[in-house]
Structure formats: structure tokens, C-alpha cells
Write a protein that holds these residues in place. Structure first.
Motif, short mmCIF file in Angstrom:
data_model
loop_
_atom_site.label_atom_id
_atom_site.label_comp_id
_atom_site.label_asym_id
_atom_site.label_seq_id
_atom_site.Cartn_x
_atom_site.Cartn_y
_atom_site.Cartn_z
N ASP A 6 -10.75 -9.21 3.80
CA ASP A 6 -10.21 -8.01 4.44
C ASP A 6 -9.32 -8.37 5.63
OD1 ASP A 6 -11.53 -6.47 2.61
OD2 ASP A 6 -13.14 -5.87 3.95
N LYS B 293 -7.68 -11.18 6.08
CA LYS B 293 -6.46 -11.79 5.53
C LYS B 293 -5.49 -10.68 5.08
CE LYS B 293 -4.54 -15.57 3.58
NZ LYS B 293 -3.89 -16.54 4.42
N GLY B 294 -6.03 -9.66 4.44
CA GLY B 294 -5.21 -8.54 3.99
C GLY B 294 -4.56 -7.82 5.16
N LEU B 295 -5.34 -7.58 6.22
CA LEU B 295 -4.80 -6.90 7.40
C LEU B 295 -3.72 -7.74 8.07
CD1 LEU B 295 -7.87 -5.35 9.26
CD2 LEU B 295 -6.07 -4.15 8.03
N GLY C 56 -1.78 -9.72 6.76
CA GLY C 56 -0.57 -9.69 5.95
C GLY C 56 0.24 -8.41 6.08
N LYS C 57 -0.44 -7.29 6.29
CA LYS C 57 0.31 -6.04 6.19
C LYS C 57 0.24 -5.12 7.40
CE LYS C 57 -3.38 -3.54 3.76
NZ LYS C 57 -4.01 -3.02 4.98
N SER C 58 -0.75 -5.29 8.26
CA SER C 58 -0.92 -4.29 9.30
C SER C 58 -0.18 -4.63 10.58
CB SER C 58 -2.40 -4.12 9.62
OG SER C 58 -2.52 -3.24 10.72
N GLN C 59 0.53 -3.64 11.10
CA GLN C 59 1.19 -3.80 12.39
C GLN C 59 0.22 -3.47 13.53
OE1 GLN C 59 4.50 -4.93 12.67
NE2 GLN C 59 3.98 -5.29 10.53
N GLU D 78 -7.96 -0.89 13.94
CA GLU D 78 -8.01 -2.29 13.52
C GLU D 78 -8.13 -3.23 14.71
OE1 GLU D 78 -4.58 -2.28 11.10
OE2 GLU D 78 -5.54 -1.06 9.58
#
Length: 117
Positions: A11, A13-15, A17-20, A75
Motif C-alpha cells: 500500500d 509503495k502504491g501511495l 507512486g501516485k499520491s501527491q 495519507e
């Protein structure tokens, strides 16, 4: 519904990659951070977390170079080497009012293993 207070490697790693909006706080010592860190993390040692998150936004930004998150920031993740200090920091953040703060329980140890560092 209670929000889970932990986050997995996948999770996180996913954040990353994509979350500002992700604020990943590394609460280890400077010596530990100097040996390696998760890219994009901000270093706020565990014993200063409470004071840091009590700062005025301008002061926080000046000191850490990032915008202080709102209390309901979705986040906000804390991490240490193996999960214990991250848990302490997460609990402190919850006490202050950061309702969604989470601990990356695997810590830098798991991260560096998975990333092959």
C-alpha cells in the motif's frame, strides 16, 4: 468505522507512486537515516514528533521543507526501522488529532529488503 492504523509495504509503495498528498515521516535517528531512507520521506525523530506536529504551519514548513498536514490528512504515514517507534509516533499523532495517521509496520528494514538495497 475505525481506520486501520497500519499500512503495508504494497500500500505504501502504491501511495509513493501516485499520491501527491502522502507525507511519509521517518522517525529514526539521524545516524540511521544517513545509512538509507525511503525516497520522499521527511525526517522527524520520534522524540520530536509531538513538538513538530504542534508547530504553526509556517514554522513546520520552514523546518522540514514540507507543508504541515491538516488534522484530517488522509495519507500521513510514520515509519522507523522495524515498526516500534513508528507505532509510538502514530499513537502520538492520533492523540494530537491526526485521525488517519498510520504506521508502516515493516519499517525501513522490510523496505530495504523488498527494494533489494
Amino acid at each position: 468505522m475505525a481506520v486501520t492504523k497500519e499500512i503495508s509495504y504494497e500500500d505504501l509503495k502504491g501511495l509513493l507512486g501516485k499520491s501527491q498528498n502522502l507525507l511519509l515521516v521517518d522517525v529514526r535517528t539521524k545516524e540511521e537515516v544517513d545509512k538509507g531512507r525511503i525516497p520522499g520521506s521527511v525526517h522527524i525523530p520520534v522524540d520530536t514528533v509531538e513538538a513538530a506536529f504542534a508547530m504553526e504551519p509556517e514554522e513546520f514548513k520552514a523546518k522540514y521543507g514540507v507543508t504541515k498536514p491538516a488534522l484530517d490528512a488522509p495519507e500521513l504515514v510514520f515509519q522507523c526501522q522495524m515498526g516500534k517507534r513508528g507505532g509510538i509516533a502514530t499513537a502520538k499523532a492520533h492523540e494530537i488529532g491526526y485521525i488517519n495517521a498510520r504506521n508502516y509496520t515493516g519499517g525501513y528494514r522490510e523496505w530495504s529488503e523488498k527494494e533489494g538495497k
